[in-house]
Design a protein around this motif. Structure first.
Motif, PDB file in Angstrom:
ATOM      1  N   ASP A 144     -17.669  58.078  61.433  1.00  0.00           N
ATOM      2  CA  ASP A 144     -17.035  56.755  61.442  1.00  0.00           C
ATOM      3  C   ASP A 144     -17.956  55.709  62.047  1.00  0.00           C
ATOM      4  O   ASP A 144     -17.512  54.846  62.816  1.00  0.00           O
ATOM      5  N   GLY A 145     -19.253  55.812  61.757  1.00  0.00           N
ATOM      6  CA  GLY A 145     -20.212  54.818  62.228  1.00  0.00           C
ATOM      7  C   GLY A 145     -20.668  54.980  63.661  1.00  0.00           C
ATOM      8  O   GLY A 145     -21.478  54.206  64.147  1.00  0.00           O
ATOM      9  N   SER A 146     -20.163  55.978  64.377  1.00  0.00           N
ATOM     10  CA  SER A 146     -20.561  56.199  65.774  1.00  0.00           C
ATOM     11  C   SER A 146     -21.568  57.336  65.842  1.00  0.00           C
ATOM     12  O   SER A 146     -21.289  58.431  65.351  1.00  0.00           O
ATOM     13  N   PRO A 147     -22.736  57.098  66.442  1.00  0.00           N
ATOM     14  CA  PRO A 147     -23.721  58.167  66.549  1.00  0.00           C
ATOM     15  C   PRO A 147     -23.253  59.266  67.495  1.00  0.00           C
ATOM     16  O   PRO A 147     -22.486  59.020  68.421  1.00  0.00           O
ATOM     17  N   ARG A 148     -23.721  60.479  67.241  1.00  0.00           N
ATOM     18  CA  ARG A 148     -23.424  61.601  68.127  1.00  0.00           C
ATOM     19  C   ARG A 148     -24.357  61.495  69.317  1.00  0.00           C
ATOM     20  O   ARG A 148     -25.573  61.518  69.175  1.00  0.00           O
ATOM     21  N   SER A 149     -23.786  61.391  70.501  1.00  0.00           N
ATOM     22  CA  SER A 149     -24.599  61.164  71.689  1.00  0.00           C
ATOM     23  C   SER A 149     -24.919  62.416  72.474  1.00  0.00           C
ATOM     24  O   SER A 149     -25.865  62.446  73.237  1.00  0.00           O
ATOM     25  N   GLY A 150     -24.143  63.451  72.346  1.00  0.00           N
ATOM     26  CA  GLY A 150     -24.399  64.648  73.128  1.00  0.00           C
ATOM     27  C   GLY A 150     -23.515  65.797  72.708  1.00  0.00           C
ATOM     28  O   GLY A 150     -22.647  65.661  71.854  1.00  0.00           O
ATOM     29  N   GLY A 151     -23.740  66.938  73.348  1.00  0.00           N
ATOM     30  CA  GLY A 151     -22.982  68.143  73.034  1.00  0.00           C
ATOM     31  C   GLY A 151     -21.635  68.174  73.726  1.00  0.00           C
ATOM     32  O   GLY A 151     -21.134  67.175  74.249  1.00  0.00           O
ATOM     33  N   SER A 152     -21.045  69.360  73.759  1.00  0.00           N
ATOM     34  CA  SER A 152     -19.691  69.492  74.293  1.00  0.00           C
ATOM     35  C   SER A 152     -19.612  69.176  75.780  1.00  0.00           C
ATOM     36  O   SER A 152     -18.613  68.621  76.244  1.00  0.00           O
ATOM     37  N   SER A 153     -20.657  69.505  76.543  1.00  0.00           N
ATOM     38  CA  SER A 153     -20.634  69.164  77.972  1.00  0.00           C
ATOM     39  C   SER A 153     -20.697  67.649  78.158  1.00  0.00           C
ATOM     40  O   SER A 153     -19.986  67.091  78.993  1.00  0.00           O
ATOM     41  N   TRP A 154     -21.535  66.997  77.376  1.00  0.00           N
ATOM     42  CA  TRP A 154     -21.621  65.534  77.401  1.00  0.00           C
ATOM     43  C   TRP A 154     -20.251  64.940  77.077  1.00  0.00           C
ATOM     44  O   TRP A 154     -19.794  64.005  77.729  1.00  0.00           O
ATOM     45  N   GLN A 155     -19.592  65.505  76.062  1.00  0.00           N
ATOM     46  CA  GLN A 155     -18.272  65.010  75.660  1.00  0.00           C
ATOM     47  C   GLN A 155     -17.247  65.204  76.771  1.00  0.00           C
ATOM     48  O   GLN A 155     -16.410  64.330  77.006  1.00  0.00           O
ATOM     49  N   SER A 156     -17.303  66.335  77.459  1.00  0.00           N
ATOM     50  CA  SER A 156     -16.368  66.579  78.569  1.00  0.00           C
ATOM     51  C   SER A 156     -16.524  65.525  79.652  1.00  0.00           C
ATOM     52  O   SER A 156     -15.532  65.001  80.173  1.00  0.00           O
ATOM     53  N   LEU A 157     -17.769  65.203  79.999  1.00  0.00           N
ATOM     54  CA  LEU A 157     -17.991  64.169  81.012  1.00  0.00           C
ATOM     55  C   LEU A 157     -17.558  62.799  80.496  1.00  0.00           C
ATOM     56  O   LEU A 157     -16.969  62.016  81.240  1.00  0.00           O
ATOM     57  N   SER A 158     -17.830  62.523  79.244  1.00  0.00           N
ATOM     58  CA  SER A 158     -17.452  61.224  78.669  1.00  0.00           C
ATOM     59  C   SER A 158     -15.938  61.034  78.685  1.00  0.00           C
ATOM     60  O   SER A 158     -15.450  59.938  78.936  1.00  0.00           O
ATOM     61  N   ARG A 159     -15.219  62.097  78.401  1.00  0.00           N
ATOM     62  CA  ARG A 159     -13.752  62.013  78.385  1.00  0.00           C
ATOM     63  C   ARG A 159     -13.165  62.014  79.790  1.00  0.00           C
ATOM     64  O   ARG A 159     -11.985  61.702  79.968  1.00  0.00           O
ATOM     65  N   GLY A 160     -13.958  62.411  80.797  1.00  0.00           N
ATOM     66  CA  GLY A 160     -13.466  62.423  82.172  1.00  0.00           C
ATOM     67  C   GLY A 160     -12.351  63.418  82.400  1.00  0.00           C
ATOM     68  O   GLY A 160     -11.422  63.164  83.158  1.00  0.00           O
ATOM     69  N   THR A 161     -12.443  64.588  81.760  1.00  0.00           N
ATOM     70  CA  THR A 161     -11.385  65.588  81.860  1.00  0.00           C
ATOM     71  C   THR A 161     -11.308  66.261  83.225  1.00  0.00           C
ATOM     72  O   THR A 161     -10.297  66.848  83.571  1.00  0.00           O
ATOM     73  N   GLY A 162     -12.400  66.216  83.982  1.00  0.00           N
ATOM     74  CA  GLY A 162     -12.433  66.890  85.277  1.00  0.00           C
ATOM     75  C   GLY A 162     -12.894  68.327  85.182  1.00  0.00           C
ATOM     76  O   GLY A 162     -12.996  69.015  86.191  1.00  0.00           O
ATOM     77  N   THR A 163     -13.145  68.791  83.958  1.00  0.00           N
ATOM     78  CA  THR A 163     -13.634  70.152  83.763  1.00  0.00           C
ATOM     79  C   THR A 163     -14.849  70.120  82.839  1.00  0.00           C
ATOM     80  O   THR A 163     -15.053  69.158  82.099  1.00  0.00           O
ATOM     81  N   ILE A 164     -15.617  71.201  82.903  1.00  0.00           N
ATOM     82  CA  ILE A 164     -16.802  71.324  82.062  1.00  0.00           C
ATOM     83  C   ILE A 164     -17.082  72.811  81.900  1.00  0.00           C
ATOM     84  O   ILE A 164     -16.653  73.632  82.719  1.00  0.00           O
ATOM     85  N   GLU A 165     -17.806  73.175  80.867  1.00  0.00           N
ATOM     86  CA  GLU A 165     -18.009  74.581  80.543  1.00  0.00           C
ATOM     87  C   GLU A 165     -19.242  75.206  81.189  1.00  0.00           C
ATOM     88  O   GLU A 165     -19.671  76.293  80.809  1.00  0.00           O
ATOM     89  N   ALA A 166     -19.797  74.581  82.192  1.00  0.00           N
ATOM     90  CA  ALA A 166     -21.046  75.053  82.809  1.00  0.00           C
ATOM     91  C   ALA A 166     -20.935  76.479  83.350  1.00  0.00           C
ATOM     92  O   ALA A 166     -21.912  77.226  83.309  1.00  0.00           O
ATOM     93  N   ASP A 167     -19.771  76.876  83.848  1.00  0.00           N
ATOM     94  CA  ASP A 167     -19.628  78.237  84.369  1.00  0.00           C
ATOM     95  C   ASP A 167     -19.780  79.276  83.256  1.00  0.00           C
ATOM     96  O   ASP A 167     -20.225  80.386  83.500  1.00  0.00           O
ATOM     97  N   PHE A 168     -19.402  78.907  82.038  1.00  0.00           N
ATOM     98  CA  PHE A 168     -19.481  79.835  80.913  1.00  0.00           C
ATOM     99  C   PHE A 168     -20.817  79.764  80.196  1.00  0.00           C
ATOM    100  O   PHE A 168     -21.132  80.632  79.391  1.00  0.00           O
ATOM    101  N   LEU A 169     -21.596  78.735  80.466  1.00  0.00           N
ATOM    102  CA  LEU A 169     -22.907  78.585  79.838  1.00  0.00           C
ATOM    103  C   LEU A 169     -23.987  78.924  80.850  1.00  0.00           C
ATOM    104  O   LEU A 169     -24.521  80.028  80.855  1.00  0.00           O
ATOM    105  N   ASN A 170     -24.283  77.998  81.731  1.00  0.00           N
ATOM    106  CA  ASN A 170     -25.308  78.236  82.752  1.00  0.00           C
ATOM    107  C   ASN A 170     -24.886  79.334  83.714  1.00  0.00           C
ATOM    108  O   ASN A 170     -25.720  80.120  84.171  1.00  0.00           O
ATOM    109  N   GLY A 171     -23.609  79.406  84.028  1.00  0.00           N
ATOM    110  CA  GLY A 171     -23.122  80.391  84.984  1.00  0.00           C
ATOM    111  C   GLY A 171     -23.343  81.821  84.543  1.00  0.00           C
ATOM    112  O   GLY A 171     -23.630  82.695  85.366  1.00  0.00           O
ATOM    113  N   GLU A 172     -23.219  82.079  83.261  1.00  0.00           N
ATOM    114  CA  GLU A 172     -23.466  83.437  82.759  1.00  0.00           C
ATOM    115  C   GLU A 172     -24.935  83.816  82.917  1.00  0.00           C
ATOM    116  O   GLU A 172     -25.256  84.946  83.255  1.00  0.00           O
TER     117      GLU A 172
END
Length: 128
Positions: free
Chosen positions: A51-79
């Motif tokens: 819809d005309g918006s460039p993709r700025s980052g992956g799922s972790s970037w999206q989590s921070l952008s949405r301000g959900t308070g959670t991120i998947e780092a424990d399942f990615l870097n943590g492993e």
């Protein structure tokens, strides 16, 4: 603040990936190479504007952008950190990324709140 240098970003990427590869190898866990992934994906997956918006980052970037308070780092870097500890493989960059990502999510920080050079410094690894 100084402009982030592209070589710092490349260094961060390469160190993160090298730690992951070393930890997986030590654990005897097979993983696909970049060439194998590219062969399977082919042109089936494209990163492009929606819809005309460039993709700025992956799922972790999206989590921070949405301000959900959670991120998947424990399942990615943590492993990788866990495998590193179990098999004696140092993973300082992945440890720093896990810690910083979780802190960023909890504090509802925006993506990019730290430069790649700052992350490398936080991880205690030498860089340019």
């Amino acid at each position: 603040a100084a402009e982030p240098r592209s070589d710092d970003a490349a260094e961060l990427y390469h160190r993160t990936r090298a730690e992951g590869t070393a930890a997986l190898r030590a654990a005897g866990i097979a993983h696909a190479s970049r060439a194998e992934i590219a062969e399977v994906i082919g042109d089936h997956v494209r990163i492009e504007q929606v819809d005309g918006s460039p993709r700025s980052g992956g799922s972790s970037w999206q989590s921070l952008s949405r301000g959900t308070g959670t991120i998947e780092a424990d399942f990615l870097n943590g492993e990788i950190v866990l495998l590193g500890r179990v098999y004696g493989v140092p993973t300082p960059v992945n440890e720093a990324l896990q810690r910083l990502a979780n802190r960023a999510a909890a504090e509802r920080r925006a993506p990019g709140f730290m430069s790649p050079a700052q992350v490398l410094t936080e991880a205690g690894v030498p860089h340019a």
